[in-house]
Design an enzyme around this catalytic site. Sequence first.
Site, PDB file in Angstrom:
ATOM      1  N   SER A  92     -10.487  -0.885   3.840  1.00 29.29           N
ATOM      2  CA  SER A  92     -11.366  -1.067   4.394  1.00 29.29           C
ATOM      3  C   SER A  92     -12.840  -0.200   4.149  1.00 29.29           C
ATOM      4  CB  SER A  92     -11.482  -1.323   5.958  1.00 29.29           C
ATOM      5  OG  SER A  92     -12.773  -0.666   6.748  1.00 29.29           O
ATOM      6  N   TYR A 112      -9.707   3.798  12.912  1.00 30.46           N
ATOM      7  CA  TYR A 112      -9.547   2.446  12.467  1.00 30.46           C
ATOM      8  C   TYR A 112      -9.179   3.039  10.847  1.00 30.46           C
ATOM      9  CZ  TYR A 112     -10.809  -1.680   9.768  1.00 30.46           C
ATOM     10  OH  TYR A 112     -10.802  -3.119   9.017  1.00 30.46           O
TER      11      TYR A 112
END
Length: 326
Positions: A129, A154
């Site tokens: 990501s 995350y």
Amino acid sequence: MTILVTGAAGFIGFHVCQALLAQGRAVLGVDNLNDYYDPALKDARLQHLIHQPGFRFERLEIADTAAVAALVSPSSGITEIIHLAAQAGVRYSLQNPHAYIAANIQGQINLLEAARHLPGLKHFVYASSSSVYGHAEKSPFSVQDRTDTPLSLYAATKKADELFHYTYAHLYRVPATGLRFFTVYGPWGRPDMAAFLFTKAILAGEPIRLFNRGDMRRDFTFIDDIVAGVLAALDRPPQDAGVKPPHQIYNLGNNHPEKLTDFVALLEEALGRKAILDLQPMQPGDVYETAADITESRRDLGFEPVTPLAVGLPKFVRWYREFYGV
């Protein structure tokens, strides 16, 4: 010769499966169909896949070590892996951190452990990501930049995944490519992301929340461009030269960050309605701007995003109206 796609009922996973099946490849799709967002949307995606030749589905929790080992066994015939299953969402990681450890840490290790025992595994492609860049000191973000200042759990789990893969590439020569996705949007998208949230609110006459009072920039990337990058990466595994581990990381982004306010304006135009704006302060874990330097992915993968926001957003709106009948 089978390609394992985890997160097959997810947004990116669904589109990747569609593209692979269109090429005539055999796909084993895996998903746990959890309720992080509406399972009916996941099921609708899955219904488009399950009757296609070459597709097989298994409902499975990747954090279940025994289940993963049984599925991804040396006799499974799996020759390539595209691992897209994850607990997504920056803000949700502040509320439910354990879900991220289970899916993004335990699940990743389970798949790596199974993968290293697969005979003739050609390639393990996995989702990272743009969040890993955290407090990046410059823009656009380059894969050469340091990524040791994550701003959310995350992001930290995605960075950990990259380190796990480097280690397994070093120890067990598992050929792997990590793809750092930048704000993916498009038809069949996730309900917790901007295009979906804003469209739903605008049509309902409800306010949309713009964090940092709307002063944010994102490298919005259309799903078709992302899928092209994933498939290009799959077919170009890093070579094992014996010294450097066979592991690469690439950015997959639109290479053109957009103002959040411009994003809203394009949505208003596509919907034919004005948005009610609720201007909020910056949220913990958010970053001001994401911008992809795609030098390496352009050079090595031939990656070239071709869908501007002014084209991609109307395509999303058309799908949304048709799917929800609004």
